[in-house]
Write a protein that holds these residues in place. Structure first.
Motif, PDB file in Angstrom:
ATOM      1  N   ASN A 258       0.846  -1.193   0.000  1.00  0.00           N
ATOM      2  CA  ASN A 258       0.000   0.000   0.000  1.00  0.00           C
ATOM      3  C   ASN A 258       0.883   1.246   0.000  1.00  0.00           C
ATOM      4  O   ASN A 258       1.702   1.437   0.906  1.00  0.00           O
ATOM      5  CB  ASN A 258      -0.902  -0.047   1.248  1.00  0.00           C
ATOM      6  CG  ASN A 258      -1.853   1.120   1.321  1.00  0.00           C
ATOM      7  OD1 ASN A 258      -1.456   2.275   1.282  1.00  0.00           O
ATOM      8  ND2 ASN A 258      -3.129   0.808   1.446  1.00  0.00           N
TER       9      ASN A 258
ATOM     10  N   ASP B 290       0.157   4.361   0.590  1.00  0.00           N
ATOM     11  CA  ASP B 290      -0.079   5.234   1.750  1.00  0.00           C
ATOM     12  C   ASP B 290       0.696   4.740   2.972  1.00  0.00           C
ATOM     13  O   ASP B 290       1.275   5.527   3.716  1.00  0.00           O
ATOM     14  CB  ASP B 290      -1.578   5.306   2.103  1.00  0.00           C
ATOM     15  CG  ASP B 290      -2.381   6.087   1.069  1.00  0.00           C
ATOM     16  OD1 ASP B 290      -1.755   6.832   0.280  1.00  0.00           O
ATOM     17  OD2 ASP B 290      -3.614   5.950   1.048  1.00  0.00           O
TER      18      ASP B 290
ATOM     19  N   CYS C 123      -0.493  -1.029  11.320  1.00  0.00           N
ATOM     20  CA  CYS C 123      -1.151   0.191  11.810  1.00  0.00           C
ATOM     21  C   CYS C 123      -1.591   0.036  13.268  1.00  0.00           C
ATOM     22  O   CYS C 123      -1.403   0.950  14.072  1.00  0.00           O
ATOM     23  CB  CYS C 123      -2.351   0.547  10.931  1.00  0.00           C
ATOM     24  SG  CYS C 123      -1.890   1.269   9.345  1.00  0.00           S
TER      25      CYS C 123
ATOM     26  N   LYS D  59      -6.226   8.168  11.114  1.00  0.00           N
ATOM     27  CA  LYS D  59      -6.935   8.625   9.910  1.00  0.00           C
ATOM     28  C   LYS D  59      -6.850   7.563   8.812  1.00  0.00           C
ATOM     29  O   LYS D  59      -7.844   7.252   8.145  1.00  0.00           O
ATOM     30  CB  LYS D  59      -6.315   9.946   9.436  1.00  0.00           C
ATOM     31  CG  LYS D  59      -7.036  10.582   8.260  1.00  0.00           C
ATOM     32  CD  LYS D  59      -6.389  11.898   7.907  1.00  0.00           C
ATOM     33  CE  LYS D  59      -6.991  12.481   6.637  1.00  0.00           C
ATOM     34  NZ  LYS D  59      -6.284  13.667   6.164  1.00  0.00           N
ATOM     35  N   HIS D  60      -5.667   6.989   8.636  1.00  0.00           N
ATOM     36  CA  HIS D  60      -5.489   5.936   7.633  1.00  0.00           C
ATOM     37  C   HIS D  60      -6.379   4.734   7.970  1.00  0.00           C
ATOM     38  O   HIS D  60      -7.030   4.171   7.070  1.00  0.00           O
ATOM     39  CB  HIS D  60      -4.025   5.491   7.564  1.00  0.00           C
ATOM     40  CG  HIS D  60      -3.812   4.335   6.648  1.00  0.00           C
ATOM     41  ND1 HIS D  60      -3.664   4.470   5.284  1.00  0.00           N
ATOM     42  CD2 HIS D  60      -3.748   2.995   6.901  1.00  0.00           C
ATOM     43  CE1 HIS D  60      -3.521   3.269   4.739  1.00  0.00           C
ATOM     44  NE2 HIS D  60      -3.557   2.367   5.700  1.00  0.00           N
ATOM     45  N   GLU D  61      -6.425   4.363   9.242  1.00  0.00           N
ATOM     46  CA  GLU D  61      -7.229   3.203   9.646  1.00  0.00           C
ATOM     47  C   GLU D  61      -8.704   3.446   9.389  1.00  0.00           C
ATOM     48  O   GLU D  61      -9.410   2.550   8.913  1.00  0.00           O
ATOM     49  CB  GLU D  61      -6.988   2.884  11.129  1.00  0.00           C
ATOM     50  CG  GLU D  61      -5.626   2.251  11.397  1.00  0.00           C
ATOM     51  CD  GLU D  61      -5.472   1.794  12.824  1.00  0.00           C
ATOM     52  OE1 GLU D  61      -5.182   0.608  13.035  1.00  0.00           O
ATOM     53  OE2 GLU D  61      -5.640   2.630  13.736  1.00  0.00           O
ATOM     54  N   LYS D  62      -9.195   4.656   9.688  1.00  0.00           N
ATOM     55  CA  LYS D  62     -10.626   4.968   9.449  1.00  0.00           C
ATOM     56  C   LYS D  62     -10.953   4.893   7.961  1.00  0.00           C
ATOM     57  O   LYS D  62     -12.012   4.412   7.578  1.00  0.00           O
ATOM     58  CB  LYS D  62     -10.954   6.363   9.983  1.00  0.00           C
ATOM     59  CG  LYS D  62     -11.165   6.397  11.480  1.00  0.00           C
ATOM     60  CD  LYS D  62     -11.443   7.802  11.979  1.00  0.00           C
ATOM     61  CE  LYS D  62     -11.417   7.820  13.505  1.00  0.00           C
ATOM     62  NZ  LYS D  62     -11.270   9.166  14.050  1.00  0.00           N
ATOM     63  N   GLN D  63     -10.039   5.388   7.129  1.00  0.00           N
ATOM     64  CA  GLN D  63     -10.269   5.380   5.678  1.00  0.00           C
ATOM     65  C   GLN D  63     -10.288   3.958   5.109  1.00  0.00           C
ATOM     66  O   GLN D  63     -10.921   3.713   4.095  1.00  0.00           O
ATOM     67  CB  GLN D  63      -9.174   6.173   4.959  1.00  0.00           C
ATOM     68  CG  GLN D  63      -9.286   7.664   5.168  1.00  0.00           C
ATOM     69  CD  GLN D  63      -8.093   8.425   4.599  1.00  0.00           C
ATOM     70  OE1 GLN D  63      -7.045   7.841   4.306  1.00  0.00           O
ATOM     71  NE2 GLN D  63      -8.230   9.736   4.469  1.00  0.00           N
ATOM     72  N   HIS D  64      -9.591   3.043   5.781  1.00  0.00           N
ATOM     73  CA  HIS D  64      -9.470   1.685   5.237  1.00  0.00           C
ATOM     74  C   HIS D  64     -10.239   0.639   6.047  1.00  0.00           C
ATOM     75  O   HIS D  64     -10.066  -0.556   5.816  1.00  0.00           O
ATOM     76  CB  HIS D  64      -7.986   1.293   5.117  1.00  0.00           C
ATOM     77  CG  HIS D  64      -7.274   2.137   4.117  1.00  0.00           C
ATOM     78  ND1 HIS D  64      -6.775   3.372   4.399  1.00  0.00           N
ATOM     79  CD2 HIS D  64      -7.019   1.905   2.800  1.00  0.00           C
ATOM     80  CE1 HIS D  64      -6.204   3.890   3.315  1.00  0.00           C
ATOM     81  NE2 HIS D  64      -6.342   3.024   2.335  1.00  0.00           N
ATOM     82  N   ASP D  65     -11.087   1.074   6.973  1.00  0.00           N
ATOM     83  CA  ASP D  65     -11.928   0.132   7.728  1.00  0.00           C
ATOM     84  C   ASP D  65     -12.850  -0.605   6.783  1.00  0.00           C
ATOM     85  O   ASP D  65     -13.467  -0.020   5.896  1.00  0.00           O
ATOM     86  CB  ASP D  65     -12.784   0.872   8.780  1.00  0.00           C
ATOM     87  CG  ASP D  65     -12.071   0.960  10.119  1.00  0.00           C
ATOM     88  OD1 ASP D  65     -11.013   0.320  10.270  1.00  0.00           O
ATOM     89  OD2 ASP D  65     -12.564   1.671  11.019  1.00  0.00           O
TER      90      ASP D  65
ATOM     91  N   GLU E 230     -12.099  -2.769   4.505  1.00  0.00           N
ATOM     92  CA  GLU E 230     -11.551  -3.172   3.184  1.00  0.00           C
ATOM     93  C   GLU E 230     -11.224  -4.640   3.179  1.00  0.00           C
ATOM     94  O   GLU E 230     -10.841  -5.215   4.166  1.00  0.00           O
ATOM     95  CB  GLU E 230     -10.293  -2.357   2.879  1.00  0.00           C
ATOM     96  CG  GLU E 230     -10.639  -0.972   2.369  1.00  0.00           C
ATOM     97  CD  GLU E 230      -9.409  -0.216   1.862  1.00  0.00           C
ATOM     98  OE1 GLU E 230      -8.283  -0.785   1.898  1.00  0.00           O
ATOM     99  OE2 GLU E 230      -9.560   0.934   1.448  1.00  0.00           O
TER     100      GLU E 230
END
Length: 196
Positions: free
Chosen positions: A82, A84, A142, A188-194, A196
């Protein structure tokens, strides 16, 4: 008869090698913690004042943590697919290297002995992460970094309240916002990729 003797010799050799291998692993683990214990013992001898001793312990623990976070960031740069996560890892590696260098300079100035390696627990965490399958790695990485940063922030804030050293107070005050920024970036990254 010769066949039995050969099998017995091979079995004994294999047993010996497995014992040597286990002992080497134990020594490797011991050497990680020995580095930390030696630094703490040296500091206990150097500092008689309880607050100074606690400051030295804080520095030892912060150095240990940063050594691990640099290696964990490097692991993500190599293992994650990834972009990001790779970008976050690069940023974390650079900023934790800066923190580590500042800690080393402070320790040198104050005569604080510091360890050269991450702790046994951190080494196990890195080993665990390195063995995660690729599809699970980013999430586990993460989670690990989020947990590490939460703990670091708590330790920094606790030391800030207790230290009498104005230089250490100033450094912690200057460093905390960066650690909080790291935590926010990871969350923030974790919230965006919850999901997936």
């Amino acid at each position: 008869m010769k066949g039995i003797s050969l099998v017995a010799t091979l079995a004994a050799s294999a047993l010996f090698l497995s014992v040597v291998s286990c002992n080497n692993k134990k020594q490797e683990v011991a050497s990680n913690n020995e580095s930390i214990d030696m630094a703490k013992d040296a500091n206990d001898s150097t500092f008689e004042d309880r607050t100074e001793e606690k400051d030295a312990d804080f520095v030892v623990n912060a150095v240990t943590s940063n050594l691990a976070e640099i290696k964990i960031a490097q692991l993500a740069k190599n293992k994650s697919s990834n972009e990001d996560v790779k970008a976050m890892a690069t940023k974390l590696e650079e900023q934790h290297m800066k923190i580590l260098n500042e800690l080393k300079a402070y320790a040198d100035k104050k005569g604080i002995a510091i360890p050269l390696q991450e702790s046994d627990r951190d080494a196990k965490e890195m080993s665990r992460l390195s063995e995660e399958p690729t599809d699970k790695f980013d999430e586990e990485w993460c989670d690990s970094m989020e947990d590490r940063h939460e703990k670091s922030i708590n330790k920094f804030e606790a030391r800030l309240d207790k230290t009498d050293d104005p230089e250490l107070k100033q450094w912690i005050t200057a460093t905390l916002p960066g650690l909080k920024e790291h935590l926010n970036m990871i969350e923030k990254h974790e919230k965006q990729h919850d999901g997936e």
